[in-house]
Design a protein around this motif. Structure first.
Motif, mmCIF file in Angstrom:
data_model
loop_
_atom_site.group_PDB
_atom_site.id
_atom_site.type_symbol
_atom_site.label_atom_id
_atom_site.label_comp_id
_atom_site.label_asym_id
_atom_site.label_seq_id
_atom_site.Cartn_x
_atom_site.Cartn_y
_atom_site.Cartn_z
ATOM 1 N N THR A 47 -0.117 3.919 -8.267
ATOM 2 C CA THR A 47 0.022 2.513 -8.632
ATOM 3 C C THR A 47 1.432 2.009 -8.332
ATOM 4 O O THR A 47 1.602 0.906 -7.800
ATOM 5 C CB THR A 47 -0.316 2.302 -10.127
ATOM 6 N N GLU A 48 2.436 2.827 -8.651
ATOM 7 C CA GLU A 48 3.823 2.443 -8.338
ATOM 8 C C GLU A 48 4.000 2.230 -6.835
ATOM 9 O O GLU A 48 4.598 1.236 -6.412
ATOM 10 C CB GLU A 48 4.789 3.526 -8.801
ATOM 11 N N ILE A 49 3.492 3.156 -6.047
ATOM 12 C CA ILE A 49 3.628 3.052 -4.589
ATOM 13 C C ILE A 49 2.916 1.804 -4.090
ATOM 14 O O ILE A 49 3.457 1.034 -3.286
ATOM 15 C CB ILE A 49 3.088 4.319 -3.898
ATOM 16 N N ARG A 50 1.686 1.588 -4.555
ATOM 17 C CA ARG A 50 0.926 0.410 -4.126
ATOM 18 C C ARG A 50 1.634 -0.883 -4.500
ATOM 19 O O ARG A 50 1.744 -1.811 -3.681
ATOM 20 C CB ARG A 50 -0.473 0.423 -4.733
ATOM 21 N N GLU A 51 2.165 -0.953 -5.737
ATOM 22 C CA GLU A 51 2.859 -2.165 -6.174
ATOM 23 C C GLU A 51 4.114 -2.418 -5.346
ATOM 24 O O GLU A 51 4.423 -3.567 -5.013
ATOM 25 C CB GLU A 51 3.182 -2.076 -7.658
ATOM 26 N N GLU A 52 4.841 -1.360 -5.006
ATOM 27 C CA GLU A 52 6.028 -1.514 -4.155
ATOM 28 C C GLU A 52 5.639 -2.048 -2.785
ATOM 29 O O GLU A 52 6.312 -2.923 -2.230
ATOM 30 C CB GLU A 52 6.753 -0.180 -4.009
ATOM 31 N N LEU A 53 4.545 -1.534 -2.225
ATOM 32 C CA LEU A 53 4.087 -1.995 -0.911
ATOM 33 C C LEU A 53 3.614 -3.441 -0.970
ATOM 34 O O LEU A 53 3.911 -4.228 -0.065
ATOM 35 C CB LEU A 53 2.968 -1.097 -0.384
ATOM 36 N N LYS B 190 4.609 -5.689 -3.079
ATOM 37 C CA LYS B 190 5.802 -6.520 -3.274
ATOM 38 C C LYS B 190 6.538 -6.703 -1.953
ATOM 39 O O LYS B 190 6.936 -7.823 -1.605
ATOM 40 C CB LYS B 190 6.718 -5.883 -4.307
ATOM 41 N N ALA B 191 6.693 -5.619 -1.210
ATOM 42 C CA ALA B 191 7.386 -5.687 0.084
ATOM 43 C C ALA B 191 6.634 -6.572 1.055
ATOM 44 O O ALA B 191 7.232 -7.354 1.793
ATOM 45 C CB ALA B 191 7.571 -4.283 0.651
ATOM 46 N N GLN B 192 5.334 -6.483 1.043
ATOM 47 C CA GLN B 192 4.545 -7.301 1.964
ATOM 48 C C GLN B 192 4.575 -8.765 1.537
ATOM 49 O O GLN B 192 4.611 -9.651 2.371
ATOM 50 C CB GLN B 192 3.104 -6.803 2.013
ATOM 51 N N GLY B 193 4.598 -8.999 0.232
ATOM 52 C CA GLY B 193 4.652 -10.363 -0.262
ATOM 53 C C GLY B 193 5.976 -11.054 0.033
ATOM 54 O O GLY B 193 6.036 -12.260 0.209
ATOM 55 N N GLU B 194 7.064 -10.268 0.077
ATOM 56 C CA GLU B 194 8.378 -10.825 0.347
ATOM 57 C C GLU B 194 8.603 -11.107 1.828
ATOM 58 O O GLU B 194 9.501 -11.856 2.179
ATOM 59 C CB GLU B 194 9.475 -9.857 -0.160
ATOM 60 N N ALA B 195 7.800 -10.494 2.673
ATOM 61 C CA ALA B 195 8.006 -10.668 4.121
ATOM 62 C C ALA B 195 7.427 -11.950 4.626
ATOM 63 O O ALA B 195 6.695 -12.644 4.054
ATOM 64 C CB ALA B 195 7.381 -9.482 4.867
#
Length: 115
Positions: free
Chosen positions: A102-108, A110-115
Motif C-alpha cells: 500500500t505504501e509503494i502504491r500510494e507513493e506511485l 502520488k508521483a503520477q498525480g504530481e506529474a
C-alpha cells in the motif's frame, strides 16, 4: 502517436527503478521468506504421502478406527494442510505484505498525480 506514456514521458513511472528500490526489495524478500519454506514443507509432506501410499501399503492400510485408515487420515490431512497454509498466507499478507504494498502504491500514485 501513442496514448500510452513511455518511460521518458512526463508522468510516466519508471517501474524498473521501483522494482529495484529498497522498499520493493523488502516486500519481495518478506514474501519469499514466507512462501519458500511453506512450499518446501508442503511438497515434502505431499511426496512423503505419495511414497508411503506407493511403497508402505501395510502402514497406510492400518485401521485406526473402524474403516478409517492411516492413509485416509493422511489424505484428508493434505486438504487440511492446504487450507491451513492458505489461511496462514492470507493472514501473513494482510499483516506484513499489504501495508508495504500500500505504501509503494500510494507513493506511485502520488508521483503520477504530481506529474
Amino acid at each position: 502517436m501513442t496514448d500510452h506514456p513511455t518511460a521518458d514521458s512526463p508522468g510516466a513511472i519508471d517501474y524498473i527503478a521501483v522494482e529495484q528500490s529498497p522498499r520493493f526489495r523488502e516486500l519481495k524478500k518478506t514474501q519469499r521468506s514466507f512462501i519458500f519454506p511453506l512450499a518446501a514443507f508442503f511438497l515434502i509432506w505431499y511426496f512423503v504421502y505419495v511414497l508411503l501410499a506407493a511403497f508402505a501399503t501395510d502402514f497406510m492400510s492400518q485401521r485406526v478406527w473402524g474403516d478409517i485408515t492411516v492413509g485416509l487420515l493422511m489424505g484428508l490431512g493434505q486438504f487440511v494442510t492446504t487450507f491451513a497454509i492458505t489461511m496462514g498466507y492470507v493472514a501473513f499478507a494482510n499483516r506484513r505484505l499489504d501495508p508495504i504494498a500500500t505504501e509503494i502504491r500510494e507513493e506511485l500514485e502520488k508521483a503520477q498525480g504530481e506529474a
